[in-house]
Design a protein around this motif. Structure first.
Motif, PDB file in Angstrom:
ATOM      1  N   ARG A 139       0.819  -1.229   0.000  1.00  0.00           N
ATOM      2  CA  ARG A 139       0.000   0.000   0.000  1.00  0.00           C
ATOM      3  C   ARG A 139       0.844   1.266   0.000  1.00  0.00           C
ATOM      4  O   ARG A 139       0.403   2.302  -0.482  1.00  0.00           O
ATOM      5  CB  ARG A 139      -0.935  -0.013   1.210  1.00  0.00           C
ATOM      6  N   ARG A 140       2.059   1.223   0.562  1.00  0.00           N
ATOM      7  CA  ARG A 140       2.913   2.414   0.648  1.00  0.00           C
ATOM      8  C   ARG A 140       4.155   2.271  -0.221  1.00  0.00           C
ATOM      9  O   ARG A 140       5.183   2.877   0.037  1.00  0.00           O
ATOM     10  CB  ARG A 140       3.313   2.665   2.103  1.00  0.00           C
ATOM     11  N   ARG A 141       4.054   1.471  -1.268  1.00  0.00           N
ATOM     12  CA  ARG A 141       5.215   1.222  -2.120  1.00  0.00           C
ATOM     13  C   ARG A 141       5.727   2.510  -2.773  1.00  0.00           C
ATOM     14  O   ARG A 141       6.936   2.779  -2.816  1.00  0.00           O
ATOM     15  CB  ARG A 141       4.866   0.200  -3.207  1.00  0.00           C
ATOM     16  N   GLY A 142       4.816   3.334  -3.289  1.00  0.00           N
ATOM     17  CA  GLY A 142       5.237   4.563  -3.958  1.00  0.00           C
ATOM     18  C   GLY A 142       5.974   5.505  -3.025  1.00  0.00           C
ATOM     19  O   GLY A 142       6.990   6.110  -3.405  1.00  0.00           O
ATOM     20  N   LEU A 143       5.487   5.647  -1.801  1.00  0.00           N
ATOM     21  CA  LEU A 143       6.151   6.509  -0.832  1.00  0.00           C
ATOM     22  C   LEU A 143       7.529   5.957  -0.478  1.00  0.00           C
ATOM     23  O   LEU A 143       8.507   6.717  -0.380  1.00  0.00           O
ATOM     24  CB  LEU A 143       5.291   6.636   0.429  1.00  0.00           C
ATOM     25  N   ALA A 144       7.607   4.649  -0.280  1.00  0.00           N
ATOM     26  CA  ALA A 144       8.894   4.039   0.059  1.00  0.00           C
ATOM     27  C   ALA A 144       9.922   4.266  -1.052  1.00  0.00           C
ATOM     28  O   ALA A 144      11.079   4.621  -0.785  1.00  0.00           O
ATOM     29  CB  ALA A 144       8.707   2.537   0.312  1.00  0.00           C
ATOM     30  N   LEU A 145       9.509   4.072  -2.296  1.00  0.00           N
ATOM     31  CA  LEU A 145      10.409   4.300  -3.425  1.00  0.00           C
ATOM     32  C   LEU A 145      10.838   5.759  -3.511  1.00  0.00           C
ATOM     33  O   LEU A 145      12.009   6.067  -3.743  1.00  0.00           O
ATOM     34  CB  LEU A 145       9.735   3.880  -4.735  1.00  0.00           C
ATOM     35  N   SER A 146       9.892   6.664  -3.307  1.00  0.00           N
ATOM     36  CA  SER A 146      10.201   8.093  -3.386  1.00  0.00           C
ATOM     37  C   SER A 146      11.206   8.496  -2.320  1.00  0.00           C
ATOM     38  O   SER A 146      12.160   9.230  -2.590  1.00  0.00           O
ATOM     39  CB  SER A 146       8.918   8.923  -3.235  1.00  0.00           C
ATOM     40  N   LEU A 147      11.000   8.024  -1.095  1.00  0.00           N
ATOM     41  CA  LEU A 147      11.921   8.360  -0.015  1.00  0.00           C
ATOM     42  C   LEU A 147      13.313   7.788  -0.274  1.00  0.00           C
ATOM     43  O   LEU A 147      14.329   8.468  -0.080  1.00  0.00           O
ATOM     44  CB  LEU A 147      11.382   7.832   1.316  1.00  0.00           C
ATOM     45  N   ALA A 148      13.375   6.541  -0.714  1.00  0.00           N
ATOM     46  CA  ALA A 148      14.675   5.916  -0.954  1.00  0.00           C
ATOM     47  C   ALA A 148      15.414   6.593  -2.093  1.00  0.00           C
ATOM     48  O   ALA A 148      16.610   6.893  -1.988  1.00  0.00           O
ATOM     49  CB  ALA A 148      14.485   4.423  -1.243  1.00  0.00           C
ATOM     50  N   PHE A 149      14.704   6.851  -3.197  1.00  0.00           N
ATOM     51  CA  PHE A 149      15.355   7.457  -4.359  1.00  0.00           C
ATOM     52  C   PHE A 149      15.715   8.920  -4.132  1.00  0.00           C
ATOM     53  O   PHE A 149      16.517   9.482  -4.884  1.00  0.00           O
ATOM     54  CB  PHE A 149      14.478   7.310  -5.602  1.00  0.00           C
ATOM     55  N   ASN A 150      15.139   9.552  -3.113  1.00  0.00           N
ATOM     56  CA  ASN A 150      15.587  10.908  -2.774  1.00  0.00           C
ATOM     57  C   ASN A 150      17.035  10.896  -2.317  1.00  0.00           C
ATOM     58  O   ASN A 150      17.713  11.928  -2.360  1.00  0.00           O
ATOM     59  CB  ASN A 150      14.697  11.514  -1.685  1.00  0.00           C
ATOM     60  N   GLY A 151      17.515   9.749  -1.876  1.00  0.00           N
ATOM     61  CA  GLY A 151      18.927   9.643  -1.545  1.00  0.00           C
ATOM     62  C   GLY A 151      19.809   9.956  -2.740  1.00  0.00           C
ATOM     63  O   GLY A 151      20.913  10.507  -2.576  1.00  0.00           O
ATOM     64  N   ALA A 152      19.336   9.631  -3.945  1.00  0.00           N
ATOM     65  CA  ALA A 152      20.115   9.906  -5.149  1.00  0.00           C
ATOM     66  C   ALA A 152      20.319  11.405  -5.329  1.00  0.00           C
ATOM     67  O   ALA A 152      21.438  11.879  -5.565  1.00  0.00           O
ATOM     68  CB  ALA A 152      19.397   9.316  -6.372  1.00  0.00           C
ATOM     69  N   THR A 153      19.233  12.177  -5.227  1.00  0.00           N
ATOM     70  CA  THR A 153      19.338  13.624  -5.386  1.00  0.00           C
ATOM     71  C   THR A 153      20.140  14.244  -4.253  1.00  0.00           C
ATOM     72  O   THR A 153      20.959  15.145  -4.476  1.00  0.00           O
ATOM     73  CB  THR A 153      17.933  14.252  -5.436  1.00  0.00           C
ATOM     74  N   CYS A 154      19.908  13.769  -3.035  1.00  0.00           N
ATOM     75  CA  CYS A 154      20.662  14.304  -1.899  1.00  0.00           C
ATOM     76  C   CYS A 154      22.150  14.020  -2.043  1.00  0.00           C
ATOM     77  O   CYS A 154      22.994  14.805  -1.584  1.00  0.00           O
ATOM     78  CB  CYS A 154      20.139  13.710  -0.599  1.00  0.00           C
ATOM     79  N   GLY A 155      22.486  12.913  -2.690  1.00  0.00           N
ATOM     80  CA  GLY A 155      23.899  12.626  -2.945  1.00  0.00           C
ATOM     81  C   GLY A 155      24.549  13.702  -3.784  1.00  0.00           C
ATOM     82  O   GLY A 155      25.701  14.083  -3.552  1.00  0.00           O
ATOM     83  N   GLY A 156      23.810  14.213  -4.780  1.00  0.00           N
ATOM     84  CA  GLY A 156      24.334  15.301  -5.598  1.00  0.00           C
ATOM     85  C   GLY A 156      24.392  16.612  -4.847  1.00  0.00           C
ATOM     86  O   GLY A 156      25.348  17.384  -4.964  1.00  0.00           O
ATOM     87  N   ILE A 157      23.362  16.875  -4.028  1.00  0.00           N
ATOM     88  CA  ILE A 157      23.276  18.149  -3.316  1.00  0.00           C
ATOM     89  C   ILE A 157      24.305  18.238  -2.199  1.00  0.00           C
ATOM     90  O   ILE A 157      24.894  19.301  -1.953  1.00  0.00           O
ATOM     91  CB  ILE A 157      21.859  18.348  -2.744  1.00  0.00           C
ATOM     92  N   VAL A 158      24.557  17.123  -1.509  1.00  0.00           N
ATOM     93  CA  VAL A 158      25.421  17.133  -0.318  1.00  0.00           C
ATOM     94  C   VAL A 158      26.837  16.646  -0.618  1.00  0.00           C
ATOM     95  O   VAL A 158      27.830  17.306  -0.268  1.00  0.00           O
ATOM     96  CB  VAL A 158      24.803  16.275   0.807  1.00  0.00           C
ATOM     97  N   LEU A 159      26.964  15.477  -1.248  1.00  0.00           N
ATOM     98  CA  LEU A 159      28.271  14.841  -1.372  1.00  0.00           C
ATOM     99  C   LEU A 159      29.212  15.609  -2.291  1.00  0.00           C
ATOM    100  O   LEU A 159      30.402  15.768  -1.990  1.00  0.00           O
ATOM    101  CB  LEU A 159      28.109  13.397  -1.862  1.00  0.00           C
TER     102      LEU A 159
END
Length: 412
Positions: A139-159
């Protein structure tokens, strides 16, 4: 098979959210080092060794193409060595790659480092992340994917800014070694402690459960290539990513003459920040939406933003267009697993994700080159970005086409 629906996926005590945290960290470092960090490597390796930019950029292309080949076999690797072992292999390969980038002295070591990075993508990239989260959430698959894949963007913003700052203060070699150490210290414990399949469920693509039993049968890539639902998902995503990669790479070059270097850099920051907002916003509602309709809407919004971008010279309008464009950037890798789960099924999920990611990766790799070629031939970006508008609209049309007969691959 997906996670059992008897559990409360909204509860913070649900173990699946710890898996999301692990996947977020995997995406953070994989995309930070493996994608966004490549601009840092290009500059620093040229400065340190005097190597031509073509040598380093060719190694990047080699890495991305090798990745597109290796991810096809993700489901086979899951069946042979298991989920946690595959991720730990990916972490080891990525760590070895970044250490080698810090210590290398000769060009052949550069290509070895980028080959290891491709192995890292196979163990820690989008296919593995989507596959494990698909098994934990319904039921919360879309939210889980969105939260996890935000790590990709944060990697660019922070790392990336962190690497640049550390390089300025302690040097590139020490910066890479320090960042690699932090990655291992953060990712290794959460992978060992949190990552795994839900208890009591059939495992993806033939992986054998720890306590024995019969593994779920793998599905042939030939069957997937004959599946209409697969192609009406993969083809439009590949086309949209081709246009997206073309715009992202050429964004600063296009904007700088219009609004200056500082404002062009601000536009990139705004776009990246809006990608995070877009993923989070979609994640809150996507589980109640038709993923094909939402995907088409995202592609259309990108086309509209690019169209207005071409018509305006106002700095404010251009920044707004970049914000609108960025809102849907991250969601292009969120939609495929949702469509695959709904229309192709869990039994073939890893195989479909691997094959689809490979196809879209190869196609989208040509985006920057095609946009650059059209710009060179015409002398400006108008025709090149207009082509991207057309590609987005074509992709939106294709993703809305639904095969008359649902060819859902189920375990026999």
């Amino acid at each position: 098979m997906i996670a059992a629906t008897s559990v409360d996926e909204s509860s913070l005590h649900y173990r699946g959210w710890r898996v999301v945290l692990a996947c977020f960290l995997m995406a953070f470092f994989m995309f930070g080092f493996g994608l966004y960090g490549q601009g840092v490597y290009l500059a620093e390796l040229q400065r340190a060794h005097g190597w031509p930019g073509t040598l380093v950029s060719a190694a990047s292309t080699f890495s991305f193409l090798l990745t597109s080949v290796l991810v096809i076999f993700t489901d086979d690797l899951l069946a042979r060595i298991g989920l946690r072992s595959l991720i730990l292999c990916g972490l080891s390969a990525l760590g070895a790659s970044t250490v080698l980038l810090a210590l290398m002295q000769t060009p052949w070591q550069l290509y070895l480092a980028y080959a290891l990075m491709a192995v890292g993508w196979t163990g820690m990239g989008t296919v593995v992340i989507a596959t494990v989260l698909n098994s934990w959430f319904d039921r919360r698959r879309g939210l889980a994917l969105s939260l996890a894949f935000n790590g990709a963007t944060c990697g660019g913003i922070v790392l990336v800014p962190l690497l640049l700052s550390l390089t300025a203060s302690i040097g590139f070699r020490s910066a890479m070694l320090a960042a690699t150490t932090v990655m291992v210290l953060l990712v290794l414990p959460v992978v060992v402690g949190f990552i795994g399949w839900p208890a009591g469920l059939p495992l993806a693509s033939g992986e054998r459960p720890a306590g024995g039993g019969t593994p779920a049968p793998a599905h042939s890539r030939k069957a997937l290539l004959a599946n209409a639902a697969f192609w009406t998902m993969v083809l439009p995503i590949a086309i949209a990513l081709l246009a997206q990669m073309g715009f992202i790479v050429h964004q600063v070059t296009f904007l700088e003459p219009l609004i200056g270097r500082a404002s062009a850099g601000l536009a990139v920051t705004i776009m990246a920040a809006m990608a995070v907002v877009g993923r989070l916003s979609l994640g809150l509602f996507v589980d109640r939406l038709d993923p094909r309709l939402a995907c088409a809407a995202s592609m259309t919004s990108q086309a509209a933003a690019l169209f207005v971008l071409l018509q305006s010279t106002s700095p404010t309008a251009l920044l707004v267009c970049c914000a609108v464009y960025g809102f849907s950037i991250g969601n292009m890798i969120t939609f495929p697993p949702l469509i695959i789960q709904r229309e192709i099924g869990s039994a073939a999920f890893a195989a479909a994700m691997g094959l689809g990611t490979s196809i879209s990766g190869v196609v989208s790799a040509f985006g920057p080159g095609i946009v650059g070629l059209v710009r060179s031939l015409t002398g400006n970006y108008t025709t090149a970005f207009a082509m991207c508008v057309a590609l987005d609209l074509i992709a939106a049309s294709i993703v809305l086409w639904r095969p008359g007969r649902r060819a859902k691959l189920a375990a026999s």
